[in-house]
Design a protein around this motif. Structure first.
Motif, mmCIF file in Angstrom:
data_model
loop_
_atom_site.group_PDB
_atom_site.id
_atom_site.type_symbol
_atom_site.label_atom_id
_atom_site.label_comp_id
_atom_site.label_asym_id
_atom_site.label_seq_id
_atom_site.Cartn_x
_atom_site.Cartn_y
_atom_site.Cartn_z
ATOM 1 N N VAL A 95 -3.989 -4.867 -4.817
ATOM 2 C CA VAL A 95 -3.691 -3.675 -4.015
ATOM 3 C C VAL A 95 -4.029 -3.868 -2.544
ATOM 4 C CG1 VAL A 95 -3.931 -2.117 -5.961
ATOM 5 C CG2 VAL A 95 -5.935 -2.647 -4.582
ATOM 6 N N ASP A 96 -4.827 -4.847 -2.223
ATOM 7 C CA ASP A 96 -5.213 -5.138 -0.845
ATOM 8 C C ASP A 96 -5.730 -6.563 -0.855
ATOM 9 O OD1 ASP A 96 -7.735 -4.031 1.537
ATOM 10 O OD2 ASP A 96 -5.682 -4.735 1.862
ATOM 11 N N SER B 238 -8.729 8.609 -0.341
ATOM 12 C CA SER B 238 -7.624 9.308 -0.993
ATOM 13 C C SER B 238 -7.993 10.696 -1.469
ATOM 14 C CB SER B 238 -7.108 8.488 -2.185
ATOM 15 O OG SER B 238 -8.160 8.250 -3.095
ATOM 16 N N ILE C 97 -15.532 -1.733 0.741
ATOM 17 C CA ILE C 97 -14.806 -2.964 0.438
ATOM 18 C C ILE C 97 -15.189 -3.424 -0.960
ATOM 19 C CG2 ILE C 97 -14.576 -3.718 2.832
ATOM 20 C CD1 ILE C 97 -16.995 -5.528 2.410
ATOM 21 N N ASP C 98 -14.430 -4.354 -1.490
ATOM 22 C CA ASP C 98 -14.764 -4.898 -2.805
ATOM 23 C C ASP C 98 -16.117 -5.597 -2.742
ATOM 24 O OD1 ASP C 98 -11.465 -5.935 -4.045
ATOM 25 O OD2 ASP C 98 -12.326 -3.966 -3.559
ATOM 26 N N PHE C 99 -16.858 -5.490 -3.823
ATOM 27 C CA PHE C 99 -18.151 -6.171 -3.882
ATOM 28 C C PHE C 99 -18.292 -6.829 -5.240
ATOM 29 C CE2 PHE C 99 -22.239 -7.467 -2.883
ATOM 30 C CZ PHE C 99 -23.137 -7.085 -3.862
ATOM 31 N N LYS D 41 0.813 -1.200 0.000
ATOM 32 C CA LYS D 41 0.000 0.000 0.000
ATOM 33 C C LYS D 41 0.846 1.249 0.000
ATOM 34 C CE LYS D 41 -3.757 -2.299 2.361
ATOM 35 N NZ LYS D 41 -4.626 -2.333 3.545
ATOM 36 N N GLN E 185 -8.376 -9.114 0.061
ATOM 37 C CA GLN E 185 -9.753 -9.223 0.540
ATOM 38 C C GLN E 185 -10.338 -10.533 0.036
ATOM 39 O OE1 GLN E 185 -12.310 -5.760 0.071
ATOM 40 N NE2 GLN E 185 -10.540 -4.404 -0.057
ATOM 41 N N GLN F 274 -14.139 -2.979 -7.323
ATOM 42 C CA GLN F 274 -12.904 -3.741 -7.188
ATOM 43 C C GLN F 274 -11.737 -2.799 -6.920
ATOM 44 O OE1 GLN F 274 -12.218 -6.747 -10.321
ATOM 45 N NE2 GLN F 274 -14.274 -6.273 -11.076
ATOM 46 N N GLY F 275 -10.808 -3.264 -6.141
ATOM 47 C CA GLY F 275 -9.580 -2.505 -5.916
ATOM 48 C C GLY F 275 -9.636 -1.547 -4.747
ATOM 49 N N THR F 276 -10.573 -1.736 -3.809
ATOM 50 C CA THR F 276 -10.555 -0.887 -2.608
ATOM 51 C C THR F 276 -9.323 -1.244 -1.782
ATOM 52 O OG1 THR F 276 -11.970 -2.449 -1.432
ATOM 53 C CG2 THR F 276 -13.051 -0.624 -2.557
ATOM 54 N N LYS F 277 -8.792 -0.252 -1.106
ATOM 55 C CA LYS F 277 -7.483 -0.433 -0.456
ATOM 56 C C LYS F 277 -7.528 -0.185 1.047
ATOM 57 C CE LYS F 277 -5.908 2.698 -3.325
ATOM 58 N NZ LYS F 277 -7.047 2.782 -4.233
ATOM 59 N N GLN G 76 -10.436 6.322 -4.796
ATOM 60 C CA GLN G 76 -10.403 6.085 -6.240
ATOM 61 C C GLN G 76 -10.078 4.615 -6.462
ATOM 62 O OE1 GLN G 76 -11.441 8.729 -7.977
ATOM 63 N NE2 GLN G 76 -11.550 9.605 -5.932
ATOM 64 N N THR G 77 -11.077 3.846 -6.839
ATOM 65 C CA THR G 77 -10.877 2.415 -7.031
ATOM 66 C C THR G 77 -10.648 2.110 -8.506
ATOM 67 O OG1 THR G 77 -13.274 2.138 -7.215
ATOM 68 C CG2 THR G 77 -12.294 1.774 -5.055
ATOM 69 N N GLN H 233 -13.821 -12.502 -0.493
ATOM 70 C CA GLN H 233 -15.275 -12.394 -0.530
ATOM 71 C C GLN H 233 -15.858 -13.801 -0.615
ATOM 72 O OE1 GLN H 233 -17.062 -9.228 -3.094
ATOM 73 N NE2 GLN H 233 -14.981 -9.060 -3.910
ATOM 74 N N GLN I 231 -12.817 -1.066 7.580
ATOM 75 C CA GLN I 231 -13.495 -1.841 6.555
ATOM 76 C C GLN I 231 -14.422 -2.891 7.168
ATOM 77 O OE1 GLN I 231 -10.118 -3.179 4.070
ATOM 78 N NE2 GLN I 231 -11.135 -2.159 2.379
ATOM 79 N N PHE J 274 -9.039 -4.498 -14.129
ATOM 80 C CA PHE J 274 -8.581 -5.043 -12.854
ATOM 81 C C PHE J 274 -8.505 -6.553 -12.953
ATOM 82 C CE2 PHE J 274 -7.293 -3.888 -8.749
ATOM 83 C CZ PHE J 274 -7.783 -4.776 -7.810
ATOM 84 N N THR K 6 -4.065 3.108 -9.861
ATOM 85 C CA THR K 6 -4.408 2.285 -8.720
ATOM 86 C C THR K 6 -3.720 0.936 -8.735
ATOM 87 O OG1 THR K 6 -6.333 1.457 -9.907
ATOM 88 C CG2 THR K 6 -6.668 3.342 -8.463
#
Lengths: 251, 165
Positions: free
Chosen positions: B144-145, A224, A210-212, A18, B147, A217-220, A129-130, B149, A184, B112, B4
């Motif tokens: 990038v993180d 920002s 969070i990602d769903f 990160k 997670q 996609q790409g939440t960190k 910004q995702t 699901q 999160q 992505f 990103t």
């Protein structure tokens, strides 16, 4: 084949770090040093990053009439939104970094001039910004004339207790303060004050997106960017907003 | 638009994707190969997907297609989940383990990669081209993180003859 799988799994599960997304977590602006809007925008990101003006009649200006403090403040003027286009008149600062676990504190003075009911006017956004998604985050808005916390992701909005709700005064400077403990998972906290009165207080809240599936996609685990002004206007009528003495930081 | 995804991570992920594509289209020449078309509800495609799978011996490689509408400003996400999977046990009931990648490209040019895992049960009668599968299919973000699901899916597929028996 058996040799490949551990390496594939390692590649699949490793994260890039990160630190690539780090940035400042404080900023303050009393709007005293500018003579024009263009001076407020900086490519080096030392001041604001960009504006969003989605209607020809929307504009942002530095004015000297009745600031909250000092000699100047910022004036935002926005036309009503249409069914097709959201009316935006805002200042944005990006490439900041507010990470999960931190408590973000935002303070600003707002003065709204409008003869209409203040319904779904958005005043301040914290966003991420995702890679894929609609810039998820949390927003302060006025709904039926009262401050609410709205989410741009799947989480329940936060309203004042109806029995003790305090309307947002028009035509006068109002001190708005917003505190967020970022999480999160459901370990976050949200507080909103108006002229020193605590309006909203919530614990065990998810304050970061969070990602769903593939929709987001790409939440960190961070925010920002901050956006202030009329970040989205209602359809009811035009709004004029003054902002002064803005500051954001972490406690 | 703010960057990103780091370039090294993208390169690493495309290396993984190339490996999966090689297995999809090369497979092995050791046993009869089947071409399988399927429909998935929920699962690795998100809300659902159309899939093509190449099966041989106890292995399978698949490529799917799915859609995820976002909003007017960000368009629609086109999703391509890819898997490599192994089937365990003989007979009508099989245990399935798989892994893969999902490439997402939106109609606005954003992209992505997401990791995919699969653990499930498939029922297919030996002489029937039809099969049904129920699986736990978590989506794993890692670029990038990290997670995880939790997700699951059901699929129904039909096997056509392969080009070697």
């Amino acid at each position: 084949m058996r040799v490949f799988f551990p390496f594939l799994l390692l590649f699949l599960l490793s994260s890039c770090g990160k630190s690539l997304f780090d940035g400042p977590n404080t900023y303050a602006d009393g709007f005293e040093s500018y003579t024009s809007l263009s001076e407020m925008i900086s490519d080096s990101n030392k001041q604001w990053s960009f504006t969003q003006l989605t209607f020809p009649g929307n504009f942002i200006s530095i004015v000297t009439d009745s600031p909250h403090s000092g000699s100047q403040c910022v004036r935002f003027s926005a036309s009503p939104s249409s069914p097709e286009i959201v009316s935006k008149c805002s200042l944005n600062k990006h490439k900041m970094a507010f990470w999960e676990g931190e408590t973000v504190f935002v303070s600003a003075w707002y003065k709204i001039e409008s003869s209409e009911v203040l319904d779904w006017i958005f005043l301040m956004d914290l966003e991420e910004q995702t890679a894929i998604g609609a810039g998820p985050g949390m927003r302060l808005a006025l709904e039926k004339g009262r401050l609410v916390v709205e989410h741009k992701y799947w989480e329940k909005d936060l309203y004042q207790d109806p029995a003790n709700a305090i309307p947002f005064p028009l035509g006068q400077w109002v001190h708005v303060e917003w505190e967020l403990k970022l999480s999160q998972s459901h370990e976050g906290e949200v507080r909103v004050w108006q002229n020193g009165a605590l309006l909203i207080s919530s614990k065990n809240h998810r304050t970061l997106p969070i990602d769903f599936l593939y929709f987001q996609q790409g939440t960190k685990g961070m925010y920002s960017s901050i956006e202030i002004g009329i970040t989205a206007n209602t359809r009811h009528g035009p709004v004029v907003l003054y902002v002064d003495d803005f500051q954001i930081g972490v406690r | 638009m703010e960057e990103t995804i780091s370039t090294p991570m993208v390169k690493r992920s495309f290396f993984v994707i190339i490996i999966l594509l090689v297995f999809l289209f090369v497979g092995t020449n050791q046993a009869a190969r089947e071409d399988v078309l399927g429909v998935e509800i929920l699962g690795s495609g998100g809300l659902g997907a159309l899939t093509y799978e190449s099966r041989w011996a106890q292995w399978g490689c698949s490529l799917g297609f799915s859609l995820a509408p976002i909003d007017r400003n960000n368009g629609v996400a086109l999703v391509f989940p890819m898997h490599i999977r192994k089937f365990f046990l003989e007979g009508d009931h099989r245990f399935v383990l798989g892994t893969g990648q999902a490439i997402t490209i939106t109609t606005k040019g954003q992209y992505f990669l997401m990791g995919l895992l699969e653990c499930g049960w498939m029922w297919k009668r030996k002489d029937s081209p039809w099969a049904v599968k129920l699986a736990y299919t978590p989506l794993v973000s890692y670029l990038v993180d990290f997670q995880w699901q939790h997700w699951a899916g059901f699929s129904c597929s039909y096997a056509f003859s392969g080009d070697s028996k």
